[in-house]
Design a protein around this motif. Structure first.
Motif, mmCIF file in Angstrom:
data_model
loop_
_atom_site.group_PDB
_atom_site.id
_atom_site.type_symbol
_atom_site.label_atom_id
_atom_site.label_comp_id
_atom_site.label_asym_id
_atom_site.label_seq_id
_atom_site.Cartn_x
_atom_site.Cartn_y
_atom_site.Cartn_z
ATOM 1 N N VAL A 105 -2.982 5.827 12.105
ATOM 2 C CA VAL A 105 -2.060 5.278 11.532
ATOM 3 C C VAL A 105 -2.843 5.387 9.813
ATOM 4 O O VAL A 105 -3.227 5.198 9.552
ATOM 5 C CB VAL A 105 -1.109 4.873 11.017
ATOM 6 C CG1 VAL A 105 -0.133 4.783 12.800
ATOM 7 C CG2 VAL A 105 -1.152 3.444 11.279
ATOM 8 N N ARG A 106 -2.274 5.569 9.253
ATOM 9 C CA ARG A 106 -1.784 5.279 7.343
ATOM 10 C C ARG A 106 -1.863 3.823 7.638
ATOM 11 O O ARG A 106 -1.616 2.855 8.095
ATOM 12 C CB ARG A 106 -1.136 5.550 6.485
ATOM 13 C CG ARG A 106 -0.657 7.110 6.048
ATOM 14 C CD ARG A 106 -0.489 7.732 5.187
ATOM 15 N NE ARG A 106 -0.875 6.995 3.694
ATOM 16 C CZ ARG A 106 -0.574 7.362 2.606
ATOM 17 N NH1 ARG A 106 0.688 7.582 2.673
ATOM 18 N NH2 ARG A 106 -0.883 6.872 1.124
ATOM 19 N N ASP A 107 -3.627 3.553 6.643
ATOM 20 C CA ASP A 107 -3.372 2.031 6.665
ATOM 21 C C ASP A 107 -2.257 1.221 5.760
ATOM 22 O O ASP A 107 -2.100 0.533 6.188
ATOM 23 C CB ASP A 107 -4.920 1.498 5.453
ATOM 24 C CG ASP A 107 -4.795 1.946 3.753
ATOM 25 O OD1 ASP A 107 -3.768 2.984 4.168
ATOM 26 O OD2 ASP A 107 -5.187 1.557 3.377
ATOM 27 N N ASP A 108 -1.439 2.072 5.205
ATOM 28 C CA ASP A 108 -0.302 1.293 4.065
ATOM 29 C C ASP A 108 0.497 0.906 5.178
ATOM 30 O O ASP A 108 1.303 -0.410 5.105
ATOM 31 C CB ASP A 108 0.164 2.362 3.861
ATOM 32 C CG ASP A 108 -0.474 3.085 2.050
ATOM 33 O OD1 ASP A 108 -0.582 2.991 1.241
ATOM 34 O OD2 ASP A 108 -1.648 3.484 2.785
ATOM 35 N N ASP A 109 0.910 1.671 6.208
ATOM 36 C CA ASP A 109 1.588 1.591 7.462
ATOM 37 C C ASP A 109 1.492 0.155 8.307
ATOM 38 O O ASP A 109 2.336 -0.318 8.558
ATOM 39 C CB ASP A 109 2.525 2.492 8.452
ATOM 40 C CG ASP A 109 2.956 3.691 7.318
ATOM 41 O OD1 ASP A 109 3.250 3.134 6.135
ATOM 42 O OD2 ASP A 109 2.406 5.090 7.504
HETATM 43 ZN ZN ZN Z 1 -3.204 4.062 1.927
#
Ligand code: ZN
Ligand code: ATP
Length: 214
Positions: free
Chosen positions: A51-55
């Motif tokens: 997944v995206r790191d932010d998530d």
């Molecule tokens: Zn990110």
């Protein structure tokens, strides 16, 4: 059937390769196709979520994943209450203040009343508060370095690894306010004995790999 421990890893970016490398070095086999978003290892009860790191912090908090690997910067910025299981040491970077070349910088106090563009308002706010500086934030999620040139900020606060991007945009790094490495995060309570024991087994292997690398 044995349960799986689900780990969230950045799909593609600066954390991806090293995150997977550490787990591969544990002797865990996976990774048939880079397009898959979820897969299981063939010889260990672990499942990967790409997944995206932010998530990742939210997924771990909500139990979508049990553990995850993110930059400490992302974890601290989101201020979600999780446990840092290990500092993995890679993806070193720093969060720095940078100013246009013609800006006379004398310390954080000269940012008083200025407009600072950043993707890390929470971390920056903490540091400015500690230093009793009040500034206004311009929150952007990327291309922070261009904001002084287009007149919407006086200074920026951004992640730097070499400083080359800053120089290309007529900026110079003047102060590091925070340093980051990749960390493994998990919930304070796993809430499942089987998963806890898988995590213990995984961490024994990861610690051995990290010792061997040092
Ligand atoms: Zn990110
Ligand atoms: P995604 O598409 O997953 O959201 P992203 O663009 O947010 O990706 P990357 O640029 O891949 O993320 O950075 C992920 C993490 O890598 C950062 O949060 C930080 O911890 C680390 N990192 C290491 N060096 C740098 C750098 N020079 N610039 C930015 N991040 C860095």
């Amino acid at each position: 059937m044995e349960k799986m421990l689900r780990i969230a890893v950045q799909k593609s970016g600066r954390l991806s390769e090293k995150s997977l490398e550490i787990i591969k070095n544990c002797g865990i086999k996976f990774g048939s196709d880079s397009r898959v978003l979820k897969e299981q290892a063939s010889n260990f009860p672990i499942e990967f979520l790409y997944v995206r790191d932010d998530d990742i912090p939210t997924y771990v908090r909500d139990g979508v994943a049990d553990i995850g690997i993110v930059g400490r910067n992302e974890y601290d910025e989101q201020a979600i209450d999780l446990a840092i299981i290990r500092d993995l040491g890679f993806a070193k970077c720093r969060l720095s203040i940078a100013v246009p070349n013609d800006f006379t910088y004398t310390g954080l106090s000269c940012l008083q009343g200025k407009r600072i563009a950043t993707s890390y308002p929470h971390i920056l706010a903490g540091v400015l508060k500690e230093n009793k500086v009040t500034a206004s934030f311009v929150q952007v999620s990327g291309s922070v370095e261009v904001t002084p040139a287009v007149g919407i900020s006086d200074a920026i606060c951004d992640l730097v690894s070499t400083g080359a991007t800053l120089a290309m945009n007529g900026l110079r790094e003047v102060e590091t306010i925070y340093t980051s490495t990749a960390v493994m995060i998990g919930r304070n309570e796993m809430g499942d004995d089987q998963k806890s024991s898988i995590l213990k087994r995984l961490m024994l292997r990861i610690d051995a790999v990290m010792r061997a690398n040092n």
